[in-house]
Design a protein around this motif. Structure first.
Motif, PDB file in Angstrom:
ATOM      1  N   TRP A 196       0.863  -1.193   0.000  1.00  0.00           N
ATOM      2  CA  TRP A 196       0.000   0.000   0.000  1.00  0.00           C
ATOM      3  C   TRP A 196       0.892   1.232   0.000  1.00  0.00           C
ATOM      4  O   TRP A 196       1.636   1.467   0.948  1.00  0.00           O
ATOM      5  CB  TRP A 196      -0.893  -0.029   1.232  1.00  0.00           C
ATOM      6  N   ALA A 197       0.842   2.034  -1.082  1.00  0.00           N
ATOM      7  CA  ALA A 197       1.793   3.139  -1.210  1.00  0.00           C
ATOM      8  C   ALA A 197       1.196   4.387  -1.859  1.00  0.00           C
ATOM      9  O   ALA A 197       1.743   4.923  -2.819  1.00  0.00           O
ATOM     10  CB  ALA A 197       3.008   2.673  -2.005  1.00  0.00           C
ATOM     11  N   PRO A 198       0.072   4.903  -1.353  1.00  0.00           N
ATOM     12  CA  PRO A 198      -0.420   6.177  -1.879  1.00  0.00           C
ATOM     13  C   PRO A 198       0.563   7.288  -1.511  1.00  0.00           C
ATOM     14  O   PRO A 198       1.400   7.123  -0.620  1.00  0.00           O
ATOM     15  CB  PRO A 198      -1.761   6.361  -1.170  1.00  0.00           C
ATOM     16  N   THR A 199       0.466   8.417  -2.198  1.00  0.00           N
ATOM     17  CA  THR A 199       1.369   9.534  -1.933  1.00  0.00           C
ATOM     18  C   THR A 199       0.578  10.785  -1.572  1.00  0.00           C
ATOM     19  O   THR A 199      -0.532  10.994  -2.055  1.00  0.00           O
ATOM     20  CB  THR A 199       2.245   9.841  -3.163  1.00  0.00           C
ATOM     21  N   ALA A 200       1.171  11.614  -0.735  1.00  0.00           N
ATOM     22  CA  ALA A 200       0.600  12.912  -0.380  1.00  0.00           C
ATOM     23  C   ALA A 200       1.675  13.969  -0.603  1.00  0.00           C
ATOM     24  O   ALA A 200       2.849  13.743  -0.300  1.00  0.00           O
ATOM     25  CB  ALA A 200       0.143  12.923   1.071  1.00  0.00           C
ATOM     26  N   SER A 201       1.275  15.133  -1.115  1.00  0.00           N
ATOM     27  CA  SER A 201       2.234  16.189  -1.431  1.00  0.00           C
ATOM     28  C   SER A 201       2.626  17.031  -0.227  1.00  0.00           C
ATOM     29  O   SER A 201       3.490  17.895  -0.335  1.00  0.00           O
ATOM     30  CB  SER A 201       1.660  17.105  -2.521  1.00  0.00           C
ATOM     31  N   GLY A 202       2.018  16.801   0.911  1.00  0.00           N
ATOM     32  CA  GLY A 202       2.329  17.530   2.137  1.00  0.00           C
ATOM     33  C   GLY A 202       2.055  16.645   3.333  1.00  0.00           C
ATOM     34  O   GLY A 202       1.636  15.489   3.190  1.00  0.00           O
ATOM     35  N   THR A 203       2.266  17.170   4.514  1.00  0.00           N
ATOM     36  CA  THR A 203       2.132  16.395   5.743  1.00  0.00           C
ATOM     37  C   THR A 203       0.722  15.841   5.922  1.00  0.00           C
ATOM     38  O   THR A 203      -0.269  16.531   5.689  1.00  0.00           O
ATOM     39  CB  THR A 203       2.492  17.269   6.962  1.00  0.00           C
ATOM     40  N   VAL A 204       0.645  14.586   6.353  1.00  0.00           N
ATOM     41  CA  VAL A 204      -0.618  13.935   6.702  1.00  0.00           C
ATOM     42  C   VAL A 204      -0.723  13.934   8.223  1.00  0.00           C
ATOM     43  O   VAL A 204       0.116  13.357   8.909  1.00  0.00           O
ATOM     44  CB  VAL A 204      -0.687  12.494   6.145  1.00  0.00           C
ATOM     45  N   TYR A 205      -1.747  14.621   8.749  1.00  0.00           N
ATOM     46  CA  TYR A 205      -1.937  14.718  10.193  1.00  0.00           C
ATOM     47  C   TYR A 205      -2.989  13.751  10.729  1.00  0.00           C
ATOM     48  O   TYR A 205      -2.941  13.401  11.901  1.00  0.00           O
ATOM     49  CB  TYR A 205      -2.336  16.143  10.581  1.00  0.00           C
ATOM     50  N   GLY A 206      -3.950  13.345   9.909  1.00  0.00           N
ATOM     51  CA  GLY A 206      -5.010  12.463  10.377  1.00  0.00           C
ATOM     52  C   GLY A 206      -5.202  11.289   9.451  1.00  0.00           C
ATOM     53  O   GLY A 206      -5.130  11.429   8.227  1.00  0.00           O
ATOM     54  N   VAL A 207      -5.433  10.108  10.026  1.00  0.00           N
ATOM     55  CA  VAL A 207      -5.712   8.891   9.269  1.00  0.00           C
ATOM     56  C   VAL A 207      -6.884   8.204   9.954  1.00  0.00           C
ATOM     57  O   VAL A 207      -6.875   8.020  11.171  1.00  0.00           O
ATOM     58  CB  VAL A 207      -4.495   7.941   9.243  1.00  0.00           C
ATOM     59  N   GLY A 208      -7.906   7.825   9.181  1.00  0.00           N
ATOM     60  CA  GLY A 208      -9.066   7.135   9.733  1.00  0.00           C
ATOM     61  C   GLY A 208      -9.570   6.083   8.773  1.00  0.00           C
ATOM     62  O   GLY A 208      -9.265   6.118   7.584  1.00  0.00           O
ATOM     63  N   LEU A 209     -10.349   5.154   9.289  1.00  0.00           N
ATOM     64  CA  LEU A 209     -10.926   4.067   8.490  1.00  0.00           C
ATOM     65  C   LEU A 209     -12.436   4.125   8.534  1.00  0.00           C
ATOM     66  O   LEU A 209     -13.022   4.394   9.585  1.00  0.00           O
ATOM     67  CB  LEU A 209     -10.509   2.712   9.063  1.00  0.00           C
ATOM     68  N   THR A 210     -13.057   3.826   7.402  1.00  0.00           N
ATOM     69  CA  THR A 210     -14.510   3.682   7.397  1.00  0.00           C
ATOM     70  C   THR A 210     -14.877   2.431   8.180  1.00  0.00           C
ATOM     71  O   THR A 210     -14.042   1.540   8.398  1.00  0.00           O
ATOM     72  CB  THR A 210     -15.048   3.567   5.963  1.00  0.00           C
ATOM     73  N   GLU A 211     -16.119   2.352   8.596  1.00  0.00           N
ATOM     74  CA  GLU A 211     -16.576   1.199   9.377  1.00  0.00           C
ATOM     75  C   GLU A 211     -16.353  -0.116   8.630  1.00  0.00           C
ATOM     76  O   GLU A 211     -16.001  -1.128   9.234  1.00  0.00           O
ATOM     77  CB  GLU A 211     -18.057   1.367   9.731  1.00  0.00           C
ATOM     78  N   ALA A 212     -16.506  -0.091   7.320  1.00  0.00           N
ATOM     79  CA  ALA A 212     -16.297  -1.290   6.506  1.00  0.00           C
ATOM     80  C   ALA A 212     -14.809  -1.605   6.314  1.00  0.00           C
ATOM     81  O   ALA A 212     -14.463  -2.644   5.758  1.00  0.00           O
ATOM     82  CB  ALA A 212     -16.963  -1.118   5.143  1.00  0.00           C
ATOM     83  N   GLN A 213     -13.941  -0.716   6.766  1.00  0.00           N
ATOM     84  CA  GLN A 213     -12.484  -0.850   6.644  1.00  0.00           C
ATOM     85  C   GLN A 213     -12.027  -0.972   5.194  1.00  0.00           C
ATOM     86  O   GLN A 213     -10.991  -1.545   4.897  1.00  0.00           O
ATOM     87  CB  GLN A 213     -11.961  -2.036   7.468  1.00  0.00           C
ATOM     88  N   ASP A 214     -12.812  -0.374   4.287  1.00  0.00           N
ATOM     89  CA  ASP A 214     -12.458  -0.430   2.866  1.00  0.00           C
ATOM     90  C   ASP A 214     -11.836   0.867   2.354  1.00  0.00           C
ATOM     91  O   ASP A 214     -11.244   0.888   1.278  1.00  0.00           O
ATOM     92  CB  ASP A 214     -13.683  -0.782   2.022  1.00  0.00           C
ATOM     93  N   ARG A 215     -11.952   1.948   3.132  1.00  0.00           N
ATOM     94  CA  ARG A 215     -11.378   3.226   2.738  1.00  0.00           C
ATOM     95  C   ARG A 215     -10.624   3.846   3.900  1.00  0.00           C
ATOM     96  O   ARG A 215     -11.062   3.779   5.044  1.00  0.00           O
ATOM     97  CB  ARG A 215     -12.469   4.200   2.291  1.00  0.00           C
ATOM     98  N   VAL A 216      -9.502   4.477   3.554  1.00  0.00           N
ATOM     99  CA  VAL A 216      -8.722   5.230   4.520  1.00  0.00           C
ATOM    100  C   VAL A 216      -8.948   6.703   4.198  1.00  0.00           C
ATOM    101  O   VAL A 216      -8.716   7.140   3.077  1.00  0.00           O
ATOM    102  CB  VAL A 216      -7.217   4.886   4.414  1.00  0.00           C
ATOM    103  N   VAL A 217      -9.432   7.458   5.166  1.00  0.00           N
ATOM    104  CA  VAL A 217      -9.627   8.894   5.009  1.00  0.00           C
ATOM    105  C   VAL A 217      -8.411   9.566   5.633  1.00  0.00           C
ATOM    106  O   VAL A 217      -7.945   9.159   6.705  1.00  0.00           O
ATOM    107  CB  VAL A 217     -10.932   9.360   5.689  1.00  0.00           C
ATOM    108  N   VAL A 218      -7.867  10.575   4.945  1.00  0.00           N
ATOM    109  CA  VAL A 218      -6.679  11.265   5.438  1.00  0.00           C
ATOM    110  C   VAL A 218      -6.898  12.768   5.427  1.00  0.00           C
ATOM    111  O   VAL A 218      -7.630  13.293   4.591  1.00  0.00           O
ATOM    112  CB  VAL A 218      -5.424  10.903   4.609  1.00  0.00           C
ATOM    113  N   THR A 219      -6.281  13.457   6.393  1.00  0.00           N
ATOM    114  CA  THR A 219      -6.305  14.914   6.455  1.00  0.00           C
ATOM    115  C   THR A 219      -4.883  15.435   6.621  1.00  0.00           C
ATOM    116  O   THR A 219      -4.001  14.707   7.076  1.00  0.00           O
ATOM    117  CB  THR A 219      -7.158  15.430   7.631  1.00  0.00           C
ATOM    118  N   GLY A 220      -4.685  16.695   6.248  1.00  0.00           N
ATOM    119  CA  GLY A 220      -3.362  17.279   6.421  1.00  0.00           C
ATOM    120  C   GLY A 220      -3.222  18.601   5.708  1.00  0.00           C
ATOM    121  O   GLY A 220      -4.210  19.296   5.441  1.00  0.00           O
ATOM    122  N   SER A 221      -1.967  18.929   5.358  1.00  0.00           N
ATOM    123  CA  SER A 221      -1.683  20.183   4.670  1.00  0.00           C
ATOM    124  C   SER A 221      -1.320  19.943   3.204  1.00  0.00           C
ATOM    125  O   SER A 221      -0.749  20.812   2.556  1.00  0.00           O
ATOM    126  CB  SER A 221      -0.541  20.922   5.373  1.00  0.00           C
TER     127      SER A 221
END
Length: 189
Positions: free
Chosen positions: A103-128
């Motif tokens: 698993w190797a998605p990329t983000a162009s800036g800092t990732v501050y938050g990582v969460g999973l949906t209840e079904a554990q099929d998606r990762v939600v991310v927040t950041g700058s």
């Protein structure tokens, strides 16, 4: 567990429990936990608070967030490698032994938050960040938990907290809803 008080030599920035309740994961800027080398991530057994000896991935810079399934541990931060393999601010390791997954998605800036949906099929991310996987996705996005592919996410067409003066920080996913907080000090955002 009143006896659990791990000794770390740096900040702890995120904490998460496995869904089965058998483990607690911490991430941050530390390199030592209870006198053992642990590079910015560690796992503990909830039965007795002991450090999991078989779990020791090496993250090369600060990790800010962690979320786990019983099989996989997802991490976000400002790191660029995990266990000497390039990873651009997002990574996943196996819960069993800390081995890096594909698993190797990329983000162009800092990732501050990582969460999973209840079904554990998606990762939600927040950041700058301004991009996920090379596509416009400002501040928040949704990624396939298995493939790392980005999904369309309406919130990142409205929220634009990126760069040095704005970001989305904390994240909690409950069911299929993501809750986040952030800041803006002028400039972008």
């Amino acid at each position: 567990m009143t006896s659990w008080a791990p000794a770390v030599n740096g900040r702890i920035r995120g904490i998460s429990a496995s869904p089965d309740g058998s483990r607690v994961y911490i991430v941050g800027s530390f390199t030592q936990v209870d006198g053992k080398t642990r590079s910015r991530i560690a796992a503990f057994n909830t039965s007795d608070g002991s450090l999991v000896s078989s779990f020791a991935p090496v993250i090369n810079s600060d990790a800010f967030s962690v979320i786990a399934t019983n099989q996989t541990v997802y991490v976000g931060g400002w790191f660029t490698a995990v266990s000497n393999t390039p990873r651009s601010r997002l990574a996943a390791v196996r819960a069993s032994d800390g081995a890096l997954t594909g698993w190797a998605p990329t983000a162009s800036g800092t990732v501050y938050g990582v969460g999973l949906t209840e079904a554990q099929d998606r990762v939600v991310v927040t950041g700058s960040f301004e991009e996920l996987n090379g596509q416009a996705a400002t501040s928040i996005g949704s990624i396939d938990a298995t493939t790392g592919t980005s999904y369309p996410f309406a919130a990142n067409r409205v929220v634009h907290n990126t760069g040095n003066s704005a970001s989305l920080m904390s994240l909690k996913v409950k069911g299929s809803t993501a809750y986040t907080s952030g800041y803006w000090f002028g400039g972008t955002g």
